[in-house]
Scaffold this motif. Structure first.
Motif, PDB file in Angstrom:
ATOM      1  N   PHE A 119       0.819  -1.218   0.000  1.00  0.00           N
ATOM      2  CA  PHE A 119       0.000   0.000   0.000  1.00  0.00           C
ATOM      3  C   PHE A 119       0.849   1.263   0.000  1.00  0.00           C
ATOM      4  O   PHE A 119       0.344   2.371  -0.140  1.00  0.00           O
ATOM      5  CB  PHE A 119      -0.945   0.022   1.198  1.00  0.00           C
ATOM      6  N   MET A 120       2.183   1.098   0.159  1.00  0.00           N
ATOM      7  CA  MET A 120       3.076   2.248   0.164  1.00  0.00           C
ATOM      8  C   MET A 120       4.475   1.797  -0.237  1.00  0.00           C
ATOM      9  O   MET A 120       4.784   0.606  -0.267  1.00  0.00           O
ATOM     10  CB  MET A 120       3.118   2.924   1.533  1.00  0.00           C
ATOM     11  N   ASP A 121       5.308   2.774  -0.560  1.00  0.00           N
ATOM     12  CA  ASP A 121       6.728   2.551  -0.804  1.00  0.00           C
ATOM     13  C   ASP A 121       7.483   3.133   0.378  1.00  0.00           C
ATOM     14  O   ASP A 121       7.113   4.192   0.902  1.00  0.00           O
ATOM     15  CB  ASP A 121       7.164   3.258  -2.092  1.00  0.00           C
ATOM     16  N   SER A 122       8.549   2.451   0.811  1.00  0.00           N
ATOM     17  CA  SER A 122       9.321   2.899   1.974  1.00  0.00           C
ATOM     18  C   SER A 122      10.814   2.811   1.696  1.00  0.00           C
ATOM     19  O   SER A 122      11.257   1.990   0.882  1.00  0.00           O
ATOM     20  CB  SER A 122       9.024   2.023   3.197  1.00  0.00           C
ATOM     21  N   ILE A 123      11.557   3.634   2.401  1.00  0.00           N
ATOM     22  CA  ILE A 123      13.020   3.543   2.411  1.00  0.00           C
ATOM     23  C   ILE A 123      13.471   3.903   3.818  1.00  0.00           C
ATOM     24  O   ILE A 123      12.858   4.749   4.471  1.00  0.00           O
ATOM     25  CB  ILE A 123      13.662   4.447   1.331  1.00  0.00           C
ATOM     26  N   TYR A 124      14.511   3.235   4.292  1.00  0.00           N
ATOM     27  CA  TYR A 124      14.979   3.394   5.667  1.00  0.00           C
ATOM     28  C   TYR A 124      16.442   3.822   5.695  1.00  0.00           C
ATOM     29  O   TYR A 124      17.250   3.367   4.880  1.00  0.00           O
ATOM     30  CB  TYR A 124      14.852   2.069   6.433  1.00  0.00           C
ATOM     31  N   PHE A 125      16.775   4.678   6.672  1.00  0.00           N
ATOM     32  CA  PHE A 125      18.158   5.062   6.944  1.00  0.00           C
ATOM     33  C   PHE A 125      18.219   5.557   8.374  1.00  0.00           C
ATOM     34  O   PHE A 125      17.190   5.658   9.043  1.00  0.00           O
ATOM     35  CB  PHE A 125      18.653   6.124   5.959  1.00  0.00           C
ATOM     36  N   SER A 126      19.405   5.849   8.864  1.00  0.00           N
ATOM     37  CA  SER A 126      19.560   6.279  10.256  1.00  0.00           C
ATOM     38  C   SER A 126      19.888   7.757  10.348  1.00  0.00           C
ATOM     39  O   SER A 126      20.607   8.294   9.503  1.00  0.00           O
ATOM     40  CB  SER A 126      20.678   5.485  10.935  1.00  0.00           C
ATOM     41  N   ASP A 127      19.390   8.388  11.414  1.00  0.00           N
ATOM     42  CA  ASP A 127      19.786   9.763  11.703  1.00  0.00           C
ATOM     43  C   ASP A 127      21.194   9.741  12.312  1.00  0.00           C
ATOM     44  O   ASP A 127      21.758   8.661  12.541  1.00  0.00           O
ATOM     45  CB  ASP A 127      18.734  10.456  12.578  1.00  0.00           C
ATOM     46  N   PRO A 128      21.804  10.890  12.585  1.00  0.00           N
ATOM     47  CA  PRO A 128      23.171  10.894  13.114  1.00  0.00           C
ATOM     48  C   PRO A 128      23.312  10.273  14.503  1.00  0.00           C
ATOM     49  O   PRO A 128      24.435  10.054  14.961  1.00  0.00           O
ATOM     50  CB  PRO A 128      23.522  12.393  13.159  1.00  0.00           C
ATOM     51  N   LEU A 129      22.192   9.973  15.172  1.00  0.00           N
ATOM     52  CA  LEU A 129      22.243   9.361  16.495  1.00  0.00           C
ATOM     53  C   LEU A 129      21.799   7.900  16.472  1.00  0.00           C
ATOM     54  O   LEU A 129      21.549   7.297  17.502  1.00  0.00           O
ATOM     55  CB  LEU A 129      21.381  10.153  17.484  1.00  0.00           C
ATOM     56  N   GLY A 130      21.647   7.322  15.294  1.00  0.00           N
ATOM     57  CA  GLY A 130      21.325   5.906  15.182  1.00  0.00           C
ATOM     58  C   GLY A 130      19.851   5.563  15.204  1.00  0.00           C
ATOM     59  O   GLY A 130      19.491   4.382  15.227  1.00  0.00           O
ATOM     60  N   LEU A 131      18.955   6.567  15.191  1.00  0.00           N
ATOM     61  CA  LEU A 131      17.517   6.302  15.139  1.00  0.00           C
ATOM     62  C   LEU A 131      17.126   5.993  13.699  1.00  0.00           C
ATOM     63  O   LEU A 131      17.497   6.732  12.777  1.00  0.00           O
ATOM     64  CB  LEU A 131      16.725   7.518  15.626  1.00  0.00           C
ATOM     65  N   THR A 132      16.384   4.911  13.494  1.00  0.00           N
ATOM     66  CA  THR A 132      15.942   4.567  12.150  1.00  0.00           C
ATOM     67  C   THR A 132      14.816   5.504  11.728  1.00  0.00           C
ATOM     68  O   THR A 132      13.835   5.689  12.443  1.00  0.00           O
ATOM     69  CB  THR A 132      15.464   3.102  12.078  1.00  0.00           C
ATOM     70  N   ILE A 133      14.996   6.086  10.553  1.00  0.00           N
ATOM     71  CA  ILE A 133      14.010   6.975   9.938  1.00  0.00           C
ATOM     72  C   ILE A 133      13.454   6.263   8.714  1.00  0.00           C
ATOM     73  O   ILE A 133      14.207   5.706   7.914  1.00  0.00           O
ATOM     74  CB  ILE A 133      14.657   8.309   9.503  1.00  0.00           C
ATOM     75  N   GLU A 134      12.143   6.275   8.579  1.00  0.00           N
ATOM     76  CA  GLU A 134      11.491   5.735   7.384  1.00  0.00           C
ATOM     77  C   GLU A 134      10.863   6.888   6.625  1.00  0.00           C
ATOM     78  O   GLU A 134      10.197   7.737   7.221  1.00  0.00           O
ATOM     79  CB  GLU A 134      10.400   4.733   7.770  1.00  0.00           C
ATOM     80  N   LEU A 135      11.079   6.923   5.318  1.00  0.00           N
ATOM     81  CA  LEU A 135      10.351   7.832   4.448  1.00  0.00           C
ATOM     82  C   LEU A 135       9.342   6.978   3.698  1.00  0.00           C
ATOM     83  O   LEU A 135       9.716   6.023   3.005  1.00  0.00           O
ATOM     84  CB  LEU A 135      11.301   8.554   3.493  1.00  0.00           C
ATOM     85  N   ALA A 136       8.065   7.284   3.870  1.00  0.00           N
ATOM     86  CA  ALA A 136       6.979   6.454   3.350  1.00  0.00           C
ATOM     87  C   ALA A 136       6.091   7.271   2.424  1.00  0.00           C
ATOM     88  O   ALA A 136       5.795   8.432   2.703  1.00  0.00           O
ATOM     89  CB  ALA A 136       6.156   5.893   4.508  1.00  0.00           C
ATOM     90  N   SER A 137       5.684   6.637   1.339  1.00  0.00           N
ATOM     91  CA  SER A 137       4.832   7.308   0.366  1.00  0.00           C
ATOM     92  C   SER A 137       3.660   6.397   0.001  1.00  0.00           C
ATOM     93  O   SER A 137       3.852   5.312  -0.557  1.00  0.00           O
ATOM     94  CB  SER A 137       5.639   7.644  -0.892  1.00  0.00           C
ATOM     95  N   TYR A 138       2.448   6.839   0.348  1.00  0.00           N
ATOM     96  CA  TYR A 138       1.258   6.069  -0.016  1.00  0.00           C
ATOM     97  C   TYR A 138       1.176   5.947  -1.534  1.00  0.00           C
ATOM     98  O   TYR A 138       1.552   6.861  -2.269  1.00  0.00           O
ATOM     99  CB  TYR A 138      -0.016   6.766   0.477  1.00  0.00           C
ATOM    100  N   ARG A 139       0.610   4.840  -1.981  1.00  0.00           N
ATOM    101  CA  ARG A 139       0.389   4.605  -3.405  1.00  0.00           C
ATOM    102  C   ARG A 139      -1.016   5.003  -3.825  1.00  0.00           C
ATOM    103  O   ARG A 139      -1.454   4.659  -4.919  1.00  0.00           O
ATOM    104  CB  ARG A 139       0.615   3.125  -3.718  1.00  0.00           C
TER     105      ARG A 139
END
Length: 199
Positions: A119-139
């Motif tokens: 139902f969406m596209d996602s990509i994951y990476f970490s902020d400079p303190l090691g917190l996982t950030i997801e960028l999500a885009s609904y389809r």
């Protein structure tokens, strides 16, 4: 005599506060990488030795960061023990989503690459303190007067009724059709699919 138990009904996320490192690291990441305007700056009212920075993630809600010049960035993964935050997901447009890999690569930021979530596209990476950030885009876009959550619950019901493993585009399309039929009026006596190309 016992009192009736009642809910405390929430109406949305007001803000999320994270413990950050130094002030400039926070500004450089939240505004300089994710594009969130830096809108408010004051001391942490519970600990005046810390700063309290406010960023607008794009929907008028707030992401706030406690900062201290004594704390330096540590890129090790933040804890994922029970009760800890696993990741934070931010909404982006499809136009932006398909630029994420190139823009993260240009900064040398490691990432997961695009992930198909049905139902969406996602990509994951970490902020400079090691917190996982997801960028999500609904389809999908919900019909007028409906929310993404309205489409998701209907798509879920359709998925379960069909015995499918997870929500896919077909479930979303059928959910949107159902919501339009339910929420928008028509003068037609029948709203079933028709074939105007028949002989």
């Amino acid at each position: 005599m016992s009192q009736k138990i009642r809910k405390l009904q929430v109406q949305g996320v007001h803000h999320i506060t994270l413990v950050g490192a130094d002030r400039q690291t926070s500004i450089d990441f939240w505004e300089g990488v994710l594009g969130m305007p830096f809108i408010f700056d004051q001391p942490n009212l519970d600990d005046p030795s810390q700063g309290h920075l406010y960023f607008d993630p794009g929907d008028g809600r707030l992401i706030t960061i406690f900062t201290s010049e004594d704390r330096k960035p540590d890129r090790r993964r933040t804890p994922t023990d029970p009760g800890c935050v696993h990741h934070i997901a931010f909404s982006i447009s499809q136009a932006t989503f398909w630029q994420v890999v190139e823009r993260l690569d240009a900064r040398g930021i490691k990432h997961s690459g695009p992930k198909d979530r049905g139902f969406m596209d996602s990509i994951y990476f970490s902020d400079p303190l090691g917190l996982t950030i997801e960028l999500a885009s609904y389809r999908f876009e919900p019909p007028e007067g409906c929310r993404h959550a309205d489409v998701m619950i209907e798509a879920h019901r359709i998925r379960v009724a069909r015995g499918d493993n997870h929500i896919q585009r077909e479930h979303l399309a059928d959910a949107i059709e159902l919501l339009v039929e339910r929420t928008q009026q028509s003068l037609s006596t029948s709203r079933t699919a028709a074939d105007p190309y028949r002989n």
